[in-house]
Scaffold this motif. Structure first.
Motif, mmCIF file in Angstrom:
data_model
loop_
_atom_site.group_PDB
_atom_site.id
_atom_site.type_symbol
_atom_site.label_atom_id
_atom_site.label_comp_id
_atom_site.label_asym_id
_atom_site.label_seq_id
_atom_site.Cartn_x
_atom_site.Cartn_y
_atom_site.Cartn_z
ATOM 1 N N GLY A 20 0.838 -1.195 0.000
ATOM 2 C CA GLY A 20 0.000 0.000 0.000
ATOM 3 C C GLY A 20 0.869 1.240 0.000
ATOM 4 O O GLY A 20 1.720 1.427 -0.877
ATOM 5 N N HIS A 21 0.709 2.067 1.029
ATOM 6 C CA HIS A 21 1.509 3.283 1.144
ATOM 7 C C HIS A 21 2.788 3.061 1.958
ATOM 8 O O HIS A 21 3.575 3.992 2.131
ATOM 9 N N VAL A 22 2.958 1.850 2.463
ATOM 10 C CA VAL A 22 4.124 1.547 3.296
ATOM 11 C C VAL A 22 5.260 1.048 2.419
ATOM 12 O O VAL A 22 5.106 0.085 1.663
ATOM 13 N N ARG A 23 6.412 1.699 2.526
ATOM 14 C CA ARG A 23 7.593 1.291 1.774
ATOM 15 C C ARG A 23 8.442 0.381 2.672
ATOM 16 O O ARG A 23 9.083 0.834 3.599
ATOM 17 N N ALA A 24 8.418 -0.911 2.398
ATOM 18 C CA ALA A 24 9.169 -1.864 3.215
ATOM 19 C C ALA A 24 10.614 -1.975 2.758
ATOM 20 O O ALA A 24 11.533 -2.063 3.583
ATOM 21 N N ASP A 203 31.746 -12.787 8.248
ATOM 22 C CA ASP A 203 32.864 -12.260 7.464
ATOM 23 C C ASP A 203 32.447 -10.975 6.749
ATOM 24 O O ASP A 203 33.223 -10.031 6.644
ATOM 25 N N ASP A 204 31.224 -10.975 6.222
ATOM 26 C CA ASP A 204 30.670 -9.825 5.500
ATOM 27 C C ASP A 204 29.441 -9.322 6.237
ATOM 28 O O ASP A 204 28.833 -10.054 7.026
ATOM 29 N N VAL A 205 29.074 -8.076 5.975
ATOM 30 C CA VAL A 205 27.834 -7.544 6.527
ATOM 31 C C VAL A 205 27.064 -6.787 5.457
ATOM 32 O O VAL A 205 27.653 -6.229 4.527
ATOM 33 N N VAL A 206 25.740 -6.814 5.586
ATOM 34 C CA VAL A 206 24.835 -5.972 4.807
ATOM 35 C C VAL A 206 23.992 -5.233 5.831
ATOM 36 O O VAL A 206 23.305 -5.862 6.632
ATOM 37 N N VAL A 207 24.068 -3.912 5.837
ATOM 38 C CA VAL A 207 23.341 -3.098 6.809
ATOM 39 C C VAL A 207 22.276 -2.302 6.065
ATOM 40 O O VAL A 207 22.581 -1.609 5.083
ATOM 41 N N ILE A 208 21.020 -2.412 6.519
ATOM 42 C CA ILE A 208 19.947 -1.643 5.903
ATOM 43 C C ILE A 208 19.215 -0.835 6.963
ATOM 44 O O ILE A 208 19.240 -1.168 8.155
ATOM 45 N N ARG A 209 18.590 0.235 6.519
ATOM 46 C CA ARG A 209 17.798 1.095 7.386
ATOM 47 C C ARG A 209 16.622 1.614 6.584
ATOM 48 O O ARG A 209 16.804 2.112 5.472
ATOM 49 N N GLU A 210 15.427 1.450 7.127
ATOM 50 C CA GLU A 210 14.207 1.900 6.445
ATOM 51 C C GLU A 210 14.131 1.363 5.015
ATOM 52 O O GLU A 210 13.737 2.062 4.083
ATOM 53 N N GLY A 211 14.546 0.097 4.859
ATOM 54 C CA GLY A 211 14.458 -0.561 3.564
ATOM 55 C C GLY A 211 15.534 -0.200 2.573
ATOM 56 O O GLY A 211 15.548 -0.721 1.458
ATOM 57 N N ARG A 212 16.469 0.671 2.954
ATOM 58 C CA ARG A 212 17.537 1.101 2.042
ATOM 59 C C ARG A 212 18.891 0.610 2.525
ATOM 60 O O ARG A 212 19.130 0.464 3.726
ATOM 61 N N LEU A 213 19.779 0.397 1.573
ATOM 62 C CA LEU A 213 21.128 -0.052 1.904
ATOM 63 C C LEU A 213 21.932 1.076 2.538
ATOM 64 O O LEU A 213 21.947 2.200 2.044
#
Length: 325
Positions: A20-24, A203-213
């Motif tokens: 809907g209007h929510v950006r996941a 060994d590696d990390v992927v950090v996201i916040r509010e659906g963005r990298l």
């Protein structure tokens, strides 16, 4: 496990999901490489589980792609022999025994019967194999979920908070298991909020916040790009923070001083000896002082409002990580 499985990369490109209007998830791109453990980090509601569900074909993306070895999950010829996943450790029938549960999923996936007993032993469930799962603790359910994910001897593993409910002994066991699976050549993606444990695994990390990298790449590179820090515990934290930012005639000021959620000061741009000398000169009490950078500090900076220099443009680190692959 049989032989040395050849892991497959997980590739996420421009992945977007709106409810809907929510950006996941918004325009998310990263690669998870084989042979290492990758930590998938972000605050609650950051979009980690939604992203994992899109990789597994359980949620249709609004835009973008998510592939495993260049193929969508739905296009894999034998999905459970390629990918094992644990998204909800409580998804077991309470009336089934652990052995029954594994045999049902083993049959559905077309995997050999001997896998069940082998995994019950490896996951530490052999003594509870014939108990109803309604009697299982949360930690035992986590082990059963991992056993289910491993039934097909998969080349790729996606695990959402696999350490939930495990006691310290169980966490140590999980650490060894995941490191061993990666050493066998598998691709291992693990989301977790227990950062002190993740730091000893990934060994590696992927950090996201509010659906963005926010950042993606080898943990060692992220630590290298992040300035050194000094952690200070003081009952005079507010006054000490002011003094550190002001500096003294004999020494310079700190570049930045963050007050952490537990009341600890995180000081950037000053050596630990300089911090100690300044506190003594200002007659401010210090109960603890240590130098270094923990994954928790990095996470709070990356997922908070101020990414450090060199990490405030996710594409820079992401491209570097890709080049290293």
């Amino acid at each position: 496990m049989s032989g040395r499985p050849q892991g497959l990369p997980i590739e996420v490109g421009g992945l977007t999901k709106r409810f809907g209007h929510v950006r996941a998830v918004e325009d998310l791109s990263f690669t998870v490489r084989p042979g290492v453990v990758t930590g998938f980090l972000g605050p609650n509601g950051a979009g980690k589980t939604t992203t994992m569900r899109m990789v597994l074909g359980l949620v249709a993306p609004t835009a973008g792609t998510a592939t495993i070895g260049g193929k969508r999950y739905a296009d894999l010829p034998r999905p459970s022999a390629t990918v094992g996943a644990v998204l909800d450790a409580s998804a077991v029938h309470p009336g089934h025994s652990a052995r029954d549960h594994l045999h049902i999923y083993r049959t559905m996936g077309g995997h050999p019967p001997e896998r069940v007993d082998r995994l019950l032993t490896r996951l530490g469930l052999d003594r509870a194999a014939d108990r109803r799962t309604r009697t299982f603790s949360t930690g035992m359910r986590q082990r059963l979920g991992l056993a289910t994910a491993l039934l097909g001897d998969p080349r790729v593993l996606l695990l959402d908070e696999p350490g939930n409910g495990l006691d310290p002994e169980g966490i140590a066991w999980l650490r060894g298991l995941l490191r061993g699976l990666a050493a066998e050549g598998r691709t291992v993606l693990v989301s977790s909020h227990v950062l002190s444990e993740v730091q000893q695994i990934v060994d590696d990390v992927v950090v996201i916040r509010e659906g963005r990298l926010v950042a993606a790449g080898p943990l060692a590179e992220i630590e290298r790009l992040s300035p050194g820090t000094v952690l200070v515990r003081s009952p005079d934290a507010a006054a000490l923070r002011t003094a550190l930012l002001r500096g003294t005639a004999r020494g310079g000021a700190a570049d930045r001083v963050d007050l952490m959620p537990d009341g600890t000061l995180c000081v950037y741009g000053l050596a630990d000896s300089a911090v100690a000398d300044l506190a003594a000169a200002e007659q401010l009490r210090v109960y603890g002082l240590s130098a270094g950078t923990s994954l928790e500090q990095l996470f709070l900076r990356l997922a908070g409002d101020g990414a450090p220099a060199g990490l405030d443009r996710p594409s820079a680190l992401t491209d570097e990580g890709r080049n290293r692959r």
